[in-house]
Design an enzyme around this catalytic site. Structure first.
Site, short mmCIF file in Angstrom:
data_model
loop_
_atom_site.label_atom_id
_atom_site.label_comp_id
_atom_site.label_asym_id
_atom_site.label_seq_id
_atom_site.Cartn_x
_atom_site.Cartn_y
_atom_site.Cartn_z
N HIS A 85 0.83 -1.21 0.00
CA HIS A 85 0.00 0.00 0.00
C HIS A 85 0.87 1.26 0.00
O HIS A 85 1.91 1.30 0.65
CB HIS A 85 -0.90 0.00 1.24
N GLY A 166 6.00 21.58 10.32
CA GLY A 166 7.19 20.82 10.71
C GLY A 166 8.22 20.59 9.64
O GLY A 166 9.05 19.68 9.79
N GLY A 178 9.15 9.25 9.07
CA GLY A 178 8.47 9.75 7.88
C GLY A 178 7.52 10.87 8.23
O GLY A 178 7.64 11.51 9.29
#
Length: 567
Positions: A85, A166, A178
């Site tokens: 995915h 961020g 990540g």
């Protein structure tokens, strides 16, 4: 009137579908937040991804979302992740979804706040998508996730590609976690419409009739004609009849039938009952019947209430009936128990939350239990609670007369007028039902405040303030009961004047109950106001109560004259 309880759903997707211990540690964080109900944990080995679903009031759901994102960032190393995915972070996506009492726009605000908190406190950069998107193109999740995890190092500091919150140079911590996409989207309903055929081809034809995408236009209008293309060489589509839907036809071995399988991506645009009726219409055009509906997963309560109300109106029946009765009509009308029994307590999100809340409520007691509980030596429930319940009964009686009138033989032309009155009655009844327990809760707050420590001057001051705040609340609750109970007079007056003459005495009893509720709650306003140090506020609340008492006495005398004249 009390505002509907706000409920949202959160469906974060984590980049771990194989390690059960990691998944359990993440879901434990969800369950550590009081008031949150964990509904589903769906790990996938091939995708190496787990979809978690939980619900509750907005503040606690957002807190649970933050905690599980934090735990995932600690446990999942994206440098080691591989799966089928698309993904870009330990927590890949985290959408907030409105269920009840809150808008999509409000969820979008919460999502942006959550994204900012994740970025600031966890140093996990966040993109905002769908309704929470800060730029139009980022409404599309695929745009936010472009290049997936592997593409992040290059995107981090590019002005057009950087996260909404961020953004920073690629470092070892970022390599581990990540990025996360935080968003807000509408509630999606997955449903299957059962057909009295085994033909997948026929089911597909119906699906193409209704789904928003529709079907390819073909030369000569023939089903076997070549697909028509535009000047760019792209297939020209003939849209279906239902917006915000995706659908296909398939055959289910377990049931031995074909179904139209549908995702409704925006229930505000296409509610379930509208989709059902349209699939029925298109099936009938092809000589096929829809025998029932299968709901996959959970649904908001309003989906069934809207459906039940819709079908009642089609029958020209009153919609001002108890919630349970409206839902029963929805189940019967759409054949929700066609393949297996349909239990709303197991399929409706709000009911699952109610059943998870173990706090005992007075309104859940039987009539006998309620009377016995009142008679015990404990001071609560007391007069304020009983006043709220008397108001509830007054509203219920007025509603009963409205429903009897709506269904009276020969009065068919007036069904909608009386249905509207019955709906108003149900709303008053619901408002007062909440106040039954709230009045007892108000008394308990005072007792808790009196139980606070008073050993030091600071403790004494805090205790005194708490007592005053609790006393003010205990004064305002019965005043709310008075205002809600006063609404019963308008309902019962209309029923005494225009309703079924055979039930005029019931309207009269409703008036007597409403007057008792107003006067009884007024006594509680006065006794609680006497404990307030702020005498100006106390005088204002008592004056408002006295005015309501005077108006209630006048209304009761006027309406009872109408009732007596018709007996």
């Amino acid at each position: 009137m009390a505002r509907e309880k706000q409920i949202i759903e959160c469906v974060p997707n984590f980049s771990e579908g194989r390690n059960k211990d990691v998944i359990k540690q993440i879901t434990d964080e969800v369950e550590s937040v009081k008031g949150v109900k964990l509904l589903d944990v769906d790990p996938g080995e091939a995708t190496n991804r787990t979809v978690v679903t939980f619900v509750g009031e907005p503040s606690v759901v957002v807190e649970a979302a933050f905690r599980c994102v934090k735990k995932a960032a600690q446990l999942i190393d994206m440098r080691q992740h591989h799966g089928a995915h698309p993904r870009m972070g330990a927590t890949d996506v985290c959408p907030l979804i409105p269920v009840a009492g809150i808008t999509l726009e409000e969820c979008a605000v919460l999502a942006r706040q959550l994204a900012e908190r994740i970025a600031n406190e966890l140093q996990v950069p966040c993109y905002c998508y769908e309704a929470a998107a800060k730029t139009p193109e980022r409404k599309n999740l695929a745009i936010c996730r472009k290049g997936e995890y592997e593409g992040l190092p290059q995107r981090m500091t590019e002005p057009a590609e950087a996260p909404d919150y961020g953004a920073r140079e690629w470092d070892e911590q970022l390599a581990r976690t990540g990025c996360t996409a935080v968003g807000a989207r509408d509630f999606l309903i997955a449903t299957n419409f059962n057909l009295n055929t085994t033909s997948t081809r026929r089911a597909n034809a119906i699906a193409f009739d209704v789904r928003e995408k529709g079907r390819p236009m073909r030369e000569g209008g023939s089903p076997v004609g070549k697909p028509m293309k535009d000047e760019k060489g792209e297939v020209i589509m003939q849209p279906g009849t239902l917006k915000a839907t995706k659908a296909i036809g398939w055959f289910i071995d377990e049931y031995g039938i074909a179904q139209v399988s549908m995702n409704i991506t925006d229930i505000n645009i296409t509610p379930l009952h509208v989709a059902f009726d349209e699939v029925c219409r298109c099936a009938q055009n092809r000589g096929i019947r829809v025998t029932g509906t299968e709901i996959v997963g959970l649904i908001p309560k309003r989906t069934l209430l809207e459906a039940g109300t819709y079908f009642l109106k089609k029958q020209q029946r009153s919609t001002g009936i108890p919630e349970e009765d409206i839902i029963k009509i929805a189940i019967m009308s759409m054949g929700l128990d066609d393949l297996k029994p349909f239990n709303p307590r197991e399929k409706v999100i709000e009911y699952l939350l109610e059943d998870a809340d173990k706090t005992p409520k007075l309104i859940d007691l039987t009539v006998k239990e309620f009377a016995n509980e009142t008679s015990r030596e404990s001071p609560a429930p007391g007069g304020g609670t009983i006043s709220a319940y008397m108001g509830t009964l007054g509203a219920a009686l007025g509603t009963m007369v409205a429903n009897l009138s709506s269904h009276k033989a020969g009065w068919d032309a007036c069904w909608e007028e009386f249905s509207n009155w019955a709906e108003k009655g149900q709303a008053i009844q619901a408002e007062l039902m909440v106040l039954v327990d709230e009045d007892t809760e108000a008394f308990n707050r005072i007792m808790s405040a009196f139980g606070l420590p008073k050993g030091t001057d600071e403790e004494k001051a805090a205790r005194s303030q708490a007592i005053q705040e609790a006393t003010l609340f205990a004064t305002e609750v019965p005043l709310h009961t008075m205002k809600a109970s006063y609404k019963v007079f308008e309902l019962c007056r209309a029923m005494a004047e225009e309703g079924n003459p055979n039930s005029v005495s019931d309207a009269g009893v409703g008036v007597l109950a409403a007057r008792a509720a107003v006067l009884g709650a007024g006594l509680n306003v006065k006794i609680n106001a006497s404990g307030l140090k702020d005498k100006e506020t106390a005088a204002r609340l008592v004056a408002e109560a006295n005015q309501l008492i005077e108006k209630a006495n006048e209304a009761e005398a006027e309406i009872m004259k109408i009732v007596e004249a018709k007996l």
